[in-house]
Design an enzyme around this catalytic site. Sequence first.
Site, mmCIF file in Angstrom:
data_model
loop_
_atom_site.group_PDB
_atom_site.id
_atom_site.type_symbol
_atom_site.label_atom_id
_atom_site.label_comp_id
_atom_site.label_asym_id
_atom_site.label_seq_id
_atom_site.Cartn_x
_atom_site.Cartn_y
_atom_site.Cartn_z
ATOM 1 N N HIS A 113 -41.158 -6.379 18.789
ATOM 2 C CA HIS A 113 -41.989 -5.179 18.954
ATOM 3 C C HIS A 113 -41.603 -4.467 20.245
ATOM 4 C CE1 HIS A 113 -45.555 -2.612 18.952
ATOM 5 N NE2 HIS A 113 -45.687 -2.921 20.250
ATOM 6 N N GLU B 141 0.092 4.421 0.459
ATOM 7 C CA GLU B 141 -0.237 5.530 1.356
ATOM 8 C C GLU B 141 -0.756 5.003 2.689
ATOM 9 O OE1 GLU B 141 -2.156 9.994 0.859
ATOM 10 O OE2 GLU B 141 -2.568 8.455 -0.639
ATOM 11 N N GLY C 241 -23.812 17.095 -8.528
ATOM 12 C CA GLY C 241 -24.032 15.653 -8.429
ATOM 13 C C GLY C 241 -24.897 15.327 -7.236
ATOM 14 N N CYS D 42 -12.142 3.965 1.484
ATOM 15 C CA CYS D 42 -13.206 3.758 2.472
ATOM 16 C C CYS D 42 -12.832 4.309 3.838
ATOM 17 C CB CYS D 42 -13.532 2.274 2.579
ATOM 18 S SG CYS D 42 -14.716 1.888 3.872
ATOM 19 N N GLY E 247 -7.512 2.349 2.453
ATOM 20 C CA GLY E 247 -7.914 2.890 1.158
ATOM 21 C C GLY E 247 -8.900 4.037 1.248
ATOM 22 N N GLU F 182 0.858 -1.191 0.000
ATOM 23 C CA GLU F 182 0.000 0.000 0.000
ATOM 24 C C GLU F 182 0.893 1.239 0.000
ATOM 25 O OE1 GLU F 182 -2.229 2.993 -0.072
ATOM 26 O OE2 GLU F 182 -3.279 1.063 -0.213
ATOM 27 N N GLY G 94 -25.976 12.229 -6.346
ATOM 28 C CA GLY G 94 -25.936 10.811 -6.009
ATOM 29 C C GLY G 94 -25.678 10.620 -4.521
#
Length: 453
Positions: free
Chosen positions: A432, A33, A174, A39, A37, A31, A176
């Site tokens: 419930h 960095e 955007g 996320c 990642g 990796e 989204g």
Amino acid sequence: MYDAIVIGGGPGGYVCAIRLSQLGKKVALVEKEYLGGTCTNWGCIPTKAMLTSAHLFSEIKDKSKRLGVDVSDLNYRLDGIMSHMNRTVTTSRKGIELLLKKNGVDFFNDKAVVKDPHNVLLEKNNSLLEAKNIVLANGSEPSMFPPFSKVEGMWTSNDVFKLAEMPSSLAIVGGGVIGVEFATFFSTFGVKTTIVELADHILPYEDTDVAEEIRKVLKKKGVTILEKTKVVSVEKLDKGYLLNTTGDEEITIEAEKVLVAVGRRAVLSDDIKNLGLEIVRGVVTDRRMKTSVQGVYAIGDIRAGIMLAHVASYEGIVAAHNIAGEELEMDYSAVPSIIFSSPEVASTGLKESDLKDRSDVVVSRFPLSANGRARTILESSGFVKVLAEHGTGRVLGMSIVSPSATDLIMEAVIAVKNGLTVEQLENSIHPHPTLSETVLGALEGIEGKSIHI
């Protein structure tokens, strides 16, 4: 020699590396960095940490008086919000590093350059790693294109996490998932927020009624929403930006900051392109995550498929088992889509917008306002919608707009994935008073036997 080298330490890469080690394989993870990642560092985790502060602030502001709680001087501290976010991210990174050590994965914090299908150069260490297999989990980056790429100071989702002070106004290009989540955050704290969406409605991958429910809630929070609208030019002002749009009418938007949230694109470096892989927007694989080059696998956002962390993680599991000699294939039929708006949105399986012939499908909706638990927490916006096969009652899909929708959707994921019927779910007693009873109400409606509406 390694059995596999995994490139990229995001939710696909580190999960794949750990599972490979659990299956008895010698594995390295590279990796360049931060572990986790997109996320962990610029997506799921920091966004939800910030939204947790926003949801708490909104809950107190909107409900305290009706719930008998005296809040005389409600305020927020941005530095406190960002501190919580940073602590959460750091803890997550450290947790992943510990998991790699615990499972015996060799971790290299370095830039990987793929020389060929069996050799990876570590650029900083100038050393070569050899492996029988390579797993590409290089991830994605925010999309940026004209006119935005030509103007200095445009924000992407990555830039929001460096926030030092609240802007007075924000234009989000955007509508989204990313756009709606950040609109929820900023509008909660009084930022004048505008969403510009090119499609017919915000959340274009969700059904119209789902999008409409969120649109109404955002408008109550003061968000201006322009749908079927395109930004044609951006001009930098002394203090802020001027956006010119076309759509049903030409509208000019002035905002202190502009957030470009029009999606992400696969990271395809030259060494990846030179491998001779089949590439269409992203690296093409089969359902075992194998690419067109023997010994090379690809998982997660580099495939430019369904760019979700939980999809990347399971693709990593599938790749690991196939590398280990076991046969496992991806099944995308019941992928949960989740949005941490307020209320939350979640869906899986078939949607109404997918239907060309409605004769074989029964649709049932149950409103959140009819649920006892929702009334106790002063929530009324939202619903559960179930799609089932006519005759068999097999659950084909579900959409939920509700607090905790992102948790409630798992009942639908299990049902769609395993071909369960409405009757089977109905015959499973729902506790419930809980929000899960909204799912039960929608299921009962498939046969016209809803009890509470």
